[in-house]
Write a protein that holds these residues in place. Sequence first.
Motif, mmCIF file in Angstrom:
data_model
loop_
_atom_site.group_PDB
_atom_site.id
_atom_site.type_symbol
_atom_site.label_atom_id
_atom_site.label_comp_id
_atom_site.label_asym_id
_atom_site.label_seq_id
_atom_site.Cartn_x
_atom_site.Cartn_y
_atom_site.Cartn_z
ATOM 1 N N GLY A 126 0.801 -1.217 0.000
ATOM 2 C CA GLY A 126 0.000 0.000 0.000
ATOM 3 C C GLY A 126 0.834 1.267 0.000
ATOM 4 O O GLY A 126 0.295 2.377 0.011
ATOM 5 N N LYS A 127 2.152 1.119 -0.017
ATOM 6 C CA LYS A 127 3.043 2.277 0.013
ATOM 7 C C LYS A 127 2.876 3.119 -1.248
ATOM 8 O O LYS A 127 2.748 2.588 -2.349
ATOM 9 C CB LYS A 127 4.494 1.809 0.136
ATOM 10 N N ILE A 128 2.868 4.453 -1.077
ATOM 11 C CA ILE A 128 2.738 5.380 -2.199
ATOM 12 C C ILE A 128 4.107 5.966 -2.533
ATOM 13 O O ILE A 128 4.830 6.449 -1.644
ATOM 14 C CB ILE A 128 1.757 6.523 -1.873
ATOM 15 N N LEU A 129 4.466 5.941 -3.812
ATOM 16 C CA LEU A 129 5.756 6.453 -4.273
ATOM 17 C C LEU A 129 5.545 7.524 -5.338
ATOM 18 O O LEU A 129 4.633 7.429 -6.156
ATOM 19 C CB LEU A 129 6.593 5.316 -4.872
ATOM 20 N N LYS A 130 6.414 8.528 -5.320
ATOM 21 C CA LYS A 130 6.402 9.571 -6.343
ATOM 22 C C LYS A 130 7.444 9.224 -7.410
ATOM 23 O O LYS A 130 8.613 9.021 -7.096
ATOM 24 C CB LYS A 130 6.741 10.933 -5.736
ATOM 25 N N ILE A 131 6.991 9.180 -8.669
ATOM 26 C CA ILE A 131 7.879 8.822 -9.774
ATOM 27 C C ILE A 131 8.057 10.021 -10.698
ATOM 28 O O ILE A 131 7.080 10.589 -11.194
ATOM 29 C CB ILE A 131 7.313 7.640 -10.589
ATOM 30 N N GLN A 132 9.295 10.404 -10.921
ATOM 31 C CA GLN A 132 9.631 11.446 -11.890
ATOM 32 C C GLN A 132 10.173 10.762 -13.142
ATOM 33 O O GLN A 132 11.011 9.857 -13.053
ATOM 34 C CB GLN A 132 10.680 12.393 -11.310
ATOM 35 N N VAL A 133 9.689 11.162 -14.315
ATOM 36 C CA VAL A 133 10.088 10.536 -15.580
ATOM 37 C C VAL A 133 10.872 11.539 -16.422
ATOM 38 O O VAL A 133 10.444 12.685 -16.596
ATOM 39 C CB VAL A 133 8.855 10.049 -16.370
#
Length: 209
Positions: A126-133
Amino acid sequence: MLAKPELKAEAIRLRLEERRSLSEIETAVGAARSSLSVWLKPYPLTEEEKGARSKLVNRYATPRKSHGDESKHNRSVIWQNLKPYHKGKIAEAAVLFRLALHGFNTYSSFFDGDKTDWMVQVPETGKILKIQVRCVNATNHHGLPNVLLTCTEGHGRRRRYQPGEFDFIVGYYLFNDTAYVFSFDEVAHLKTYVTISEKDAERWDKLRI
């Protein structure tokens, strides 16, 4: 997509701060060479710098195969002719496709003005991660493709991403249709860019650690 004044400001910054060549700046900002020549004319490289860059290019020159096998997608387009907006959308779509393949729940950023491209939920925890592309930045002159760790902030100024703005940064390289995955901690000591490496290729398992 950067507006023309922002492209000009970034081109001049790359020349003044990083002393990049015309070809390198053309690849980095995606502006027309004719425009870059006019913008950079007041800021020439010295003869010593030109000589040093020539030696560096020769030192790191590698066969094209060092970038991996060329993908069918790369053969279908002329990458240099694409606008920065379209390059960004291609990279975002390629990463979204991979996140779905690996079973991650993916959402657009919840916040206006956020630097995050994708919010990812790890289904097991359930962990939320921020992804930069980012698109992988590569020139035809040396074998060191890289992913920029800077972003634009007002009037074309660039700055380093700050802690909390992303958990992972993913560089997509259309040439070999490969995504390179780096955690914030892995690049925290770097100032401007991280060089891609096979050990970071398609490492989606990092998101589950």
